[in-house]
Design a protein around this motif. Structure first.
Motif, PDB file in Angstrom:
ATOM      1  N   ARG A  42     144.141  -1.939  38.218  1.00  0.00           N
ATOM      2  CA  ARG A  42     142.915  -2.606  38.967  1.00  0.00           C
ATOM      3  C   ARG A  42     142.730  -4.057  38.453  1.00  0.00           C
ATOM      4  N   LYS A  43     142.291  -4.072  36.858  1.00  0.00           N
ATOM      5  CA  LYS A  43     143.144  -5.377  36.884  1.00  0.00           C
ATOM      6  C   LYS A  43     144.038  -6.556  37.521  1.00  0.00           C
ATOM      7  N   GLU A  82     145.638  -5.929  39.723  1.00  0.00           N
ATOM      8  CA  GLU A  82     145.303  -6.182  41.327  1.00  0.00           C
ATOM      9  C   GLU A  82     144.132  -6.751  41.681  1.00  0.00           C
ATOM     10  N   ILE A  83     143.395  -7.268  40.276  1.00  0.00           N
ATOM     11  CA  ILE A  83     142.231  -8.331  40.449  1.00  0.00           C
ATOM     12  C   ILE A  83     142.364  -9.329  40.622  1.00  0.00           C
ATOM     13  N   ALA A 105     144.690 -10.279  43.602  1.00  0.00           N
ATOM     14  CA  ALA A 105     143.409 -11.143  44.399  1.00  0.00           C
ATOM     15  C   ALA A 105     142.774 -12.623  44.614  1.00  0.00           C
ATOM     16  N   GLN A 106     142.465 -12.641  42.292  1.00  0.00           N
ATOM     17  CA  GLN A 106     141.592 -13.872  43.826  1.00  0.00           C
ATOM     18  C   GLN A 106     142.610 -15.133  43.238  1.00  0.00           C
ATOM     19  N   GLN A 111     145.479 -15.298  44.931  1.00  0.00           N
ATOM     20  CA  GLN A 111     145.556 -15.703  46.267  1.00  0.00           C
ATOM     21  C   GLN A 111     145.245 -16.182  46.801  1.00  0.00           C
ATOM     22  N   THR A 112     142.814 -15.790  46.111  1.00  0.00           N
ATOM     23  CA  THR A 112     141.726 -16.533  47.098  1.00  0.00           C
ATOM     24  C   THR A 112     141.846 -18.273  46.597  1.00  0.00           C
ATOM     25  N   LEU A 163     144.595 -20.089  48.734  1.00  0.00           N
ATOM     26  CA  LEU A 163     143.973 -19.780  49.969  1.00  0.00           C
ATOM     27  C   LEU A 163     142.848 -21.589  49.780  1.00  0.00           C
ATOM     28  N   GLU A 164     141.836 -21.355  49.470  1.00  0.00           N
ATOM     29  CA  GLU A 164     141.294 -22.739  48.600  1.00  0.00           C
ATOM     30  C   GLU A 164     141.552 -23.563  48.759  1.00  0.00           C
ATOM     31  N   VAL A 179     136.074  -1.551  37.584  1.00  0.00           N
ATOM     32  CA  VAL A 179     137.115  -2.353  37.847  1.00  0.00           C
ATOM     33  C   VAL A 179     137.593  -2.326  39.257  1.00  0.00           C
ATOM     34  N   LEU A 195     137.693  -4.676  41.889  1.00  0.00           N
ATOM     35  CA  LEU A 195     138.423  -5.457  43.040  1.00  0.00           C
ATOM     36  C   LEU A 195     137.909  -5.342  43.897  1.00  0.00           C
ATOM     37  N   ALA A 253     136.586  -8.973  44.346  1.00  0.00           N
ATOM     38  CA  ALA A 253     138.177 -10.027  44.482  1.00  0.00           C
ATOM     39  C   ALA A 253     138.538  -9.289  45.987  1.00  0.00           C
ATOM     40  N   ARG A 254     138.877  -8.576  46.953  1.00  0.00           N
ATOM     41  CA  ARG A 254     139.627  -9.036  47.800  1.00  0.00           C
ATOM     42  C   ARG A 254     138.807  -8.560  49.439  1.00  0.00           C
ATOM     43  N   ALA A 268     136.452 -11.088  48.788  1.00  0.00           N
ATOM     44  CA  ALA A 268     136.258 -12.877  48.975  1.00  0.00           C
ATOM     45  C   ALA A 268     137.920 -13.644  49.118  1.00  0.00           C
ATOM     46  N   PHE A 269     139.335 -12.210  49.116  1.00  0.00           N
ATOM     47  CA  PHE A 269     140.153 -13.087  49.842  1.00  0.00           C
ATOM     48  C   PHE A 269     140.348 -13.007  50.907  1.00  0.00           C
ATOM     49  N   ALA A 321     138.477 -15.604  52.324  1.00  0.00           N
ATOM     50  CA  ALA A 321     138.786 -17.575  52.716  1.00  0.00           C
ATOM     51  C   ALA A 321     140.614 -17.284  53.404  1.00  0.00           C
ATOM     52  N   ASN A 331     140.527 -20.164  56.747  1.00  0.00           N
ATOM     53  CA  ASN A 331     141.526 -21.007  56.723  1.00  0.00           C
ATOM     54  C   ASN A 331     142.283 -20.509  57.469  1.00  0.00           C
TER      55      ASN A 331
END
Lengths: 277, 140
Positions: free
Chosen positions: A90-91, A93-94, A97-98, A100-101, A104-105, B100, B104, B107-108, B110-111, B114, B118
């Motif tokens: 999970r870490k 994956e987190i 995702a962060q 990737q975010t 995008l920004e 966690v 997650l 975090a997803r 937020a993705f 975003a 875009n």
């Protein structure tokens, strides 16, 4: 476990050593990393080697790396091993995702720049097109003016008025003189170039002779001009003809010069809307 | 590694002056926590999990990362069940897993948000370009 039981039975002397050995065994017994740890490691490696993502979530990637390292430690306790793998996965994956975010920004500046560039290009093109249109219109106008000058027509409220003197006709006759065609050539060319314009042909006479006669003569002369234009390819629907007789003199009829001015055919060319040039 | 992992309790009796004091003391420290009669609930871990879930919910994870969010809730529910059963080690792990999972979900979320922004920016730029091309194309 038997080791401990035996140790207790034998004596306290061995307790500490036995417990220690069990503890050591606990660390050494599991030969390999828990199931799933290598998958978590692979995902993390993929993230770390992605040039778009690797540098975009440093804290989360560091945390994920620590969790994966913990998960990779050989562990006899199956449920603890599974737990660590779960956390590590999970870490990762987190962190992904962060990153990737963030990616995008970071792309937004580029999108905004593209938009601005597109706007600028479009405005530039609009201006170019408008400038071209203006230049075209100016050229058209200049050309029209040249044509009008060649025609020796004068602009009036009714339109462009072209006055054909008595050079077209013999005295008292309505048939065009043999040389008249060259006089009307400019008009034919003009009408061919500006097909949306219509013409009104008006015959005029001096005051010599009777009214009815003059009216008839002026009508026939106007008709002659019309026929000539039609014979040169001008659409008949664009032409009207009328005789005005002696009713609209442009000069006095008391002198020969005045009467000559009054004997005339006027061609009035309509002013179309500018756009229909 | 950890005393509780061995499922076996040795209750050391310490006698002052014993030559074994140091050794048994070490063993005692190692095993003592596992053998406490009422082990404490992993309150801090449970709270952290609940906080992570609340924060993910606030970010609308239920819309953009529904699977992760419900997994986080399920883990927290299991953790609370384990507390009831006084299985505190399992409860602590489940609470950590819940946290966690909720992180997650956030975090997803937020993705996804975003990406939506875009996509909108890109499509509005595309529309702008199309419009402008049509406008200038007509004028020509």
């Amino acid at each position: 476990m038997n080791t401990i039981d035996n140790s207790v039975a034998v004596g306290r002397t061995l307790i500490a050593a036995a417990v220690a050995s069990v503890l050591l065994a606990g660390c050494a017994a599991a030969p390999a990393a828990p199931e799933g740890a290598s998958e978590a490691r692979a995902k993390l490696t993929q993230l770390q080697s992605d040039p778009n993502l690797a540098s975009r979530a440093p804290a989360a990637i560091k945390e994920a790396d620590a969790a994966v390292r913990t998960a990779e430690q050989p562990e006899a306790d199956r449920s603890l091993g599974d737990h660590r793998v779960y956390i590590a996965d999970r870490k990762v994956e987190i962190a992904t995702a962060q990153a990737q975010t963030r990616y995008l920004e970071d792309q937004r500046a580029g999108i905004t720049a593209d938009r601005a560039a597109a706007q600028l290009e479009s405005r530039t093109r609009e201006v170019d097109v408008a400038r071209e249109a203006t230049a075209d219109a100016r050229e058209e106008n200049a050309e029209l003016q040249r044509q009008i000058d060649a025609l020796q027509a004068r602009p009036t409220d009714r339109g462009l008025v072209l006055t054909l003197g008595d050079v077209l006709f013999e005295s008292g006759r309505a048939e065009l003189k043999p040389g008249a065609a060259s006089n009307l050539g400019q008009l034919v060319a003009f009408l061919a170039k500006y097909p949306s314009r219509t013409v009104a042909i008006e015959g005029h006479t001096d005051s010599v002779g009777g009214d009815d006669y003059n009216l008839g003569l002026s009508q026939r002369r106007a008709d002659s001009v019309r026929s000539h234009l039609v014979s040169r390819g001008v659409d008949a629907a664009r032409i009207t003809s009328m005789g005005a007789g002696e009713s609209s003199p442009v000069a006095g009829n008391d002198t020969a010069a005045g009467r000559q001015q009054n004997r005339r055919v006027e061609v009035i060319i309509s002013n179309p809307a500018l756009a229909a040039l | 590694m950890f005393a509780y992992e061995h499922g076996y309790c040795v209750q050391p009796r310490l006698r002052p002056g014993s030559s074994l004091r140091a050794a048994t003391g070490l063993a005692g420290v190692l095993v003592l926590s596992a053998c406490a009669s009422t082990p404490p609930a992993p309150t801090a871990q449970l709270q952290a999990a609940q906080q992570a879930i609340t924060s993910a919910e606030r970010a609308e994870a239920s819309r953009h990362a529904a699977g992760e969010l419900s997994a986080a809730r399920a883990k927290l529910a299991s953790a609370n069940t384990a507390v009831q059963a006084e299985e505190m080690v399992a409860a602590g792990r489940l609470a950590d897993e819940s946290r966690v999972e909720a992180e997650l979900a956030a975090a997803r979320t937020a993705f996804v948000k975003a990406r939506i922004v875009n996509d909108e920016m890109q499509s509005s730029t595309g529309t702008l370009i199309d419009e402008m091309q049509r406008k200038t194309g007509d004028a020509k």
